[in-house]
Enzyme design. Structure first.
Site, PDB file in Angstrom:
ATOM      1  CG  HIS A  18     -19.464   2.008   4.867  1.00 20.26           C
ATOM      2  ND1 HIS A  18     -18.527   3.371   3.966  1.00 20.26           N
ATOM      3  CD2 HIS A  18     -19.016   1.278   5.519  1.00 20.26           C
ATOM      4  CE1 HIS A  18     -17.491   2.304   4.806  1.00 20.26           C
ATOM      5  NE2 HIS A  18     -17.496   1.750   5.160  1.00 20.26           N
ATOM      6  CE  LYS A  21     -15.322   4.541   7.024  1.00 22.61           C
ATOM      7  NZ  LYS A  21     -15.459   3.141   7.060  1.00 22.61           N
ATOM      8  CB  THR A  30      -8.668   3.801  25.405  1.00 22.75           C
ATOM      9  OG1 THR A  30      -7.923   4.856  24.230  1.00 22.75           O
ATOM     10  CG2 THR A  30     -10.225   4.072  25.146  1.00 22.75           C
ATOM     11  CB  THR A  31      -6.964   9.288  26.397  1.00 20.22           C
ATOM     12  OG1 THR A  31      -5.939   8.926  27.252  1.00 20.22           O
ATOM     13  CG2 THR A  31      -8.047  10.662  26.986  1.00 20.22           C
ATOM     14  CB  THR A  81     -17.882   5.679  11.852  1.00 14.56           C
ATOM     15  OG1 THR A  81     -16.723   6.289  12.121  1.00 14.56           O
ATOM     16  CG2 THR A  81     -18.370   5.684  11.049  1.00 14.56           C
ATOM     17  CB  SER A 104     -20.257 -13.530  11.624  1.00 14.09           C
ATOM     18  OG  SER A 104     -19.914 -12.347  11.042  1.00 14.09           O
ATOM     19  NE  ARG A 141      -3.517  -2.610   2.212  1.00 17.89           N
ATOM     20  CZ  ARG A 141      -4.688  -2.335   2.527  1.00 17.89           C
ATOM     21  NH1 ARG A 141      -5.540  -1.447   3.199  1.00 17.89           N
ATOM     22  NH2 ARG A 141      -5.805  -3.568   2.928  1.00 17.89           N
TER      23      ARG A 141
HETATM   24  C1  LIG Z   1     -14.873   1.652   8.287  1.00 18.75           C
HETATM   25  C2  LIG Z   1     -15.758   1.137   9.179  1.00 18.75           C
HETATM   26  C3  LIG Z   1     -15.309   0.768  10.094  1.00 18.75           C
HETATM   27  C4  LIG Z   1     -13.760   1.603  11.115  1.00 18.75           C
HETATM   28  O1  LIG Z   1     -15.008   2.864  11.305  1.00 18.75           O
HETATM   29  P1  LIG Z   1     -13.503   3.825  11.931  1.00 18.75           P
HETATM   30  O2  LIG Z   1     -14.385   5.079  12.165  1.00 18.75           O
HETATM   31  O3  LIG Z   1     -13.194   4.024  10.438  1.00 18.75           O
HETATM   32  O4  LIG Z   1     -12.768   3.153  12.912  1.00 18.75           O
HETATM   33  C5  LIG Z   1     -16.688  -0.084  11.018  1.00 18.75           C
HETATM   34  N1  LIG Z   1     -17.095  -0.538   9.891  1.00 18.75           N
HETATM   35  C6  LIG Z   1     -17.064  -0.526   8.710  1.00 18.75           C
HETATM   36  C7  LIG Z   1     -17.661  -1.274   7.603  1.00 18.75           C
HETATM   37  C8  LIG Z   1     -16.309   0.301   8.401  1.00 18.75           C
HETATM   38  O5  LIG Z   1     -16.463   0.240   6.458  1.00 18.75           O
END
Ligand SMILES: *Cc1c(COP(=O)(O)O)cnc(C)c1O
Length: 425
Positions: free
Chosen positions: A216, A247, A276-277, A244, A136, A21
């Site tokens: 997503h 994104k 973790t912080t 998340t 899963s 990469r």
């Molecule tokens: C990007 C992604 C994550 C992780 O999310 P981040 O906030 O980037 O760590 C989890 N699940 C899927 C399906 C993703 O594509």
């Protein structure tokens, strides 16, 4: 033992398999989304980004940037501690309430990334349940696989979106055994959507818990951005909804939402949450601002769908192998790792368009692709420029044209005015 040699050989192997990469050194420009500066070999060039997961451009939204700057100005840069030891800031408390409301759940819990939210959430829930069996989907994201692994629970992998296969596993386990079904709503490499209702029905029938990754989809689907579960009216049928902030919401962090009891248990037992912080207050304030904005504004979602549909149609009309996708994701099949990397390099070097190659192990071998993510800010002119650059690249490298699947049906036939990038701050 020559330690260095082992590392060098590990890297050599990636080169040999054409999956080493290389990162592009970028500097995104507020007010000019999706434009960015690209630095390479001592040169700086302005390019167009076509593969960002900042799906709606919210990372540059003036209100989001202002909330970030304001909170940093008042509360400083870091959180100052773990959640338990002085790190729970008021913006973070408000963010968790905002997320619980987004999905209609009793409680929300924020982690430092979506990856950690899956790893900690799945592993902790499955570890607390006695003799839990995890079911899963085979195409689940690496962070979910890590959560399944770390739980130590028995796991069974069902074929992608195959409810009959899932049911046979549930039936074999029986109603009495603890079971957790983990899956995604939008699978981000193909852009397909899971049969959420059918999976929820099976969970009821066999008394299983359900955990969905809406990473997503949040911000982009549903009338308030609550994801596919909101769009289909299914949020209350899923036990844990994960997402998340990095994104469509344009910031950083991950979360789970669910009943107070489940969320409190993860809060109390998950090492990846406890040791973790905490997320910094400025990020929490920016994320909450972004979520609030997208709860009330449909314009970004409509424009994204419109431009994604347009991109699929225009590329398919040019004979490019656009893969079937039910969502905003536009995968174009290359089918060879070396060609995929060469196509990406040519698009960037010759045409100033940045689309990262997606190779094994992110996708199966033979399905190497360019994964294009149109946003509300990718204008018709940019889409035409993309088509011309792809056609030139396909011709120059001899990549096969042809159909790789039916382009998705237009989600919206309405014509929505494009959003104009505004300066932040
Ligand atoms: C990007 C992604 C994550 C992780 O999310 P981040 O906030 O980037 O760590 C989890 N699940 C899927 C399906 C993703 O594509």
């Amino acid at each position: 033992m020559n330690y260095q040699r082992f590392f060098e050989e590990a890297i050599d192997q990636l080169h040999a398999e054409r999956r080493y990469r290389v990162f592009a050194d970028l500097e995104r420009i507020v007010g000019k989304f999706p434009r960015a500066l690209w630095r390479s070999n001592g040169r700086t060039q302005e390019i167009t980004v076509w593969c960002s997961n900042d799906y709606l451009g919210m990372g540059q939204h003036p209100d989001v940037v202002a909330a970030f700057q304001d909170a940093a100005g008042r509360m400083g840069s870091g959180a100052g501690g773990t959640r338990n030891i002085s790190g729970t800031s008021n913006p973070l408390v408000q963010l968790e309430a905002e997320l619980a409301d987004l999905h209609g759940k009793e409680a929300g819990l924020v982690f430092t990334s979506g990856f950690i939210s899956n790893e900690a959430g799945i592993s902790t829930i499955a570890r607390l349940l006695p003799n839990c069996l995890i079911l899963s989907d085979e195409l689940n994201h690496a962070s979910m696989i890590e959560g399944v692994r770390r739980s130590g629970a028995e796991k069974k992998i069902f074929r992608h979106n195959d409810v009959a296969h899932l049911e046979s596993m549930l039936q074999a386990a029986g109603r009495e055994r603890a079971k957790l079904i983990v899956f995604e709503s939008v699978y981000s490499m193909d852009g397909d959507i899971s049969p959420i209702k059918e999976i929820a029905d099976l969970a009821d029938k066999y008394n299983a818990m359900t955990y969905i990754d809406e990473v997503h989809a949040v911000g982009m689907y549903g009338p308030r951005g609550g994801g596919i579960t909101e769009r289909e009216g299914l949020a209350d049928r899923i036990d844990i909804i994960e997402g998340t902030l990095a994104k469509a919401y344009g910031t950083l962090g991950g979360y789970i939402t669910g009943t107070s009891a489940i969320i409190d248990a993860v809060r109390s037992y998950a090492p990846g949450f406890i040791f973790t912080t905490a997320l910094p207050p400025a990020l929490a304030a920016a994320a909450a601002t972004s979520i609030r904005h997208l709860k009330n504004s449909q314009a970004e979602r409509d424009a994204q769908q419109q431009q994604a549909t347009r991109t699929k149609e225009i590329l398919a009309d040019a004979g490019l192998p656009v893969m079937a996708s039910q969502t905003h994701i536009v995968p174009v099949l290359v089918g060879d790792p070396e060609l995929c990397k060469m196509a990406s390099d040519r698009l960037l070097g010759v045409h100033g368009l940045y689309i990262q190659p997606i190779n094994y192990p992110t996708v199966p071998r033979g399905t190497e692709r360019l994964r294009i993510t149109p946003t509300p800010f990718h204008s018709d002119a940019l889409i035409a420029e993309l088509r011309d650059a792809l056609v030139e690249t396909w011709d120059a490298l001899g990549i096969p044209y042809g159909t790789a699947g039916q382009p998705a049906v237009a989600e919206s036939e309405r014509v929505i005015p494009l959003l104009v990038p505004k300066s932040g701050g």
